[in-house]
Scaffold this motif. Structure first.
Motif, PDB file in Angstrom:
ATOM      1  N   LEU A  32       0.804  -1.222   0.000  1.00 52.72           N
ATOM      2  CA  LEU A  32       0.000   0.000   0.000  1.00 52.72           C
ATOM      3  C   LEU A  32       0.838   1.274   0.000  1.00 52.72           C
ATOM      4  O   LEU A  32       0.300   2.359   0.193  1.00 52.72           O
ATOM      5  N   PRO A  69       2.127   4.521  -0.992  1.00 58.23           N
ATOM      6  CA  PRO A  69       1.606   5.468  -1.993  1.00 58.23           C
ATOM      7  C   PRO A  69       2.569   5.752  -3.133  1.00 58.23           C
ATOM      8  O   PRO A  69       2.147   5.903  -4.293  1.00 58.23           O
ATOM      9  N   VAL A  95       2.363   2.735  -5.412  1.00 62.95           N
ATOM     10  CA  VAL A  95       1.036   2.599  -6.002  1.00 62.95           C
ATOM     11  C   VAL A  95       0.856   3.538  -7.183  1.00 62.95           C
ATOM     12  O   VAL A  95       0.162   3.216  -8.160  1.00 62.95           O
ATOM     13  N   CYS A 145       3.546  -1.239  -9.438  1.00 62.89           N
ATOM     14  CA  CYS A 145       2.800  -1.865  -8.352  1.00 62.89           C
ATOM     15  C   CYS A 145       2.299  -3.239  -8.801  1.00 62.89           C
ATOM     16  O   CYS A 145       2.562  -3.684  -9.917  1.00 62.89           O
ATOM     17  N   LEU A 199      -6.710  -5.306  -0.321  1.00 59.16           N
ATOM     18  CA  LEU A 199      -5.453  -4.727  -0.800  1.00 59.16           C
ATOM     19  C   LEU A 199      -5.535  -4.365  -2.282  1.00 59.16           C
ATOM     20  O   LEU A 199      -5.187  -3.251  -2.690  1.00 59.16           O
ATOM     21  N   ALA A 250      -8.140  -1.534  -2.927  1.00 58.15           N
ATOM     22  CA  ALA A 250      -7.690  -0.225  -2.447  1.00 58.15           C
ATOM     23  C   ALA A 250      -6.671   0.385  -3.405  1.00 58.15           C
ATOM     24  O   ALA A 250      -6.714   1.583  -3.697  1.00 58.15           O
ATOM     25  N   VAL A 251      -5.761  -0.433  -3.900  1.00 61.96           N
ATOM     26  CA  VAL A 251      -4.753   0.084  -4.840  1.00 61.96           C
ATOM     27  C   VAL A 251      -5.410   0.528  -6.140  1.00 61.96           C
ATOM     28  O   VAL A 251      -5.089   1.595  -6.683  1.00 61.96           O
ATOM     29  N   SER A 273      -7.241   3.764  -5.449  1.00 65.40           N
ATOM     30  CA  SER A 273      -6.275   4.836  -5.233  1.00 65.40           C
ATOM     31  C   SER A 273      -5.693   5.323  -6.550  1.00 65.40           C
ATOM     32  O   SER A 273      -5.511   6.532  -6.763  1.00 65.40           O
ATOM     33  N   GLU A 333      -4.937   8.532  -1.005  1.00 63.17           N
ATOM     34  CA  GLU A 333      -4.241   8.040   0.192  1.00 63.17           C
ATOM     35  C   GLU A 333      -5.233   7.496   1.211  1.00 63.17           C
ATOM     36  O   GLU A 333      -4.927   6.542   1.934  1.00 63.17           O
ATOM     37  N   LEU A 385      -5.901   3.844   0.724  1.00 61.65           N
ATOM     38  CA  LEU A 385      -4.796   3.004   1.188  1.00 61.65           C
ATOM     39  C   LEU A 385      -4.777   2.908   2.705  1.00 61.65           C
ATOM     40  O   LEU A 385      -4.575   1.824   3.273  1.00 61.65           O
ATOM     41  N   ASP A 386      -5.001   4.045   3.371  1.00 67.77           N
ATOM     42  CA  ASP A 386      -5.010   4.041   4.832  1.00 67.77           C
ATOM     43  C   ASP A 386      -6.156   3.191   5.378  1.00 67.77           C
ATOM     44  O   ASP A 386      -5.996   2.462   6.368  1.00 67.77           O
TER      45      ASP A 386
END
Length: 207
Positions: free
Chosen positions: A103, A105, A108, A113, A163, A166-167, A170, A180, A183-184
């Motif tokens: 994750l 940033p 990513v 990635c 995972l 989220a990527v 993002s 971000e 990812l958080d």
């Protein structure tokens, strides 16, 4: 008159052939993740590798075969590293290492990635590529199962889905803060509460 028998390749020739094949795989991996499999032709791959077009078919029967091999190679590297990390006696630290790097940033935002997030749609449309990554995908799930609290397979399935999702979200977000935040949120949903503070990223974990 009998035809001359073709001599088998010696170790040096085999080594050069393997090196050339690896150059093609590396070039294709870079271009495919940057532009998509459908957006890159054999000519572009061979030019990136510094080779001529005609040499391609000495190593791969088709572009689809190349795509399957690239998909397998990229994900297998991640699965192998995850497996090594997951066998650490400190399972919490191993989980932290995997999640934080995945994750990160800075990573990513690039085409380097995880191939699941850059080539996922292309692979989904190709049965050969789907088959090629099956073992690596299961290997990543095995590694997550090993380090997650409770060691539940269902949790590993949900965590890997989180995972990857989220990527992808993002990368699509046009607002850096939102990018971000995805990812958080993913990290917070996977890591134990005591591990949710931001830690330095280990740069040696592919994924």
């Amino acid at each position: 008159m009998t035809e001359p028998t073709q001599r088998p390749e010696g170790p040096k020739a085999e080594g050069r052939r393997a090196e050339t094949r690896e150059r093609i795989l590396t070039a294709a991996g870079h271009l495919f993740r940057e532009h998509g499999i459908d957006g890159v032709g054999v000519d572009a791959v061979m030019k990136e590798a510094g080779l001529t077009h005609g040499g391609f078919y000495l190593h791969f029967p088709s572009k689809e075969a190349l795509a399957a091999e690239v998909s397998h190679s990229l994900l297998e590297k991640a699965a192998t590293k995850w497996d090594e990390i997951s066998r650490s006696p400190d399972r919490d630290a191993a989980l932290e290492q995997i999640v934080r790097y995945y994750l990160d940033p800075a990573r990513v935002s690039t085409a380097n990635c995880c191939m699941l997030t850059t080539l996922g749609p292309d692979v989904a449309r190709r049965s050969a590529s789907r088959e090629a990554i099956g073992g690596a995908l299961r290997g990543m799930l095995d590694a997550l199962t090993r380090v997650l609290p409770g060691r539940k397979r269902q949790k590993a399935l949900a965590s890997l889905s989180t995972l990857v999702g989220a990527v992808m979200l993002s990368r699509m977000a046009d607002d850096p803060a939102l990018a971000e935040a995805f990812l958080d949120a993913a990290a917070a949903s996977i890591l134990p509460a005591r591990d949710r503070t931001k830690l330095p990223v280990n740069q040696d974990v592919p994924g």
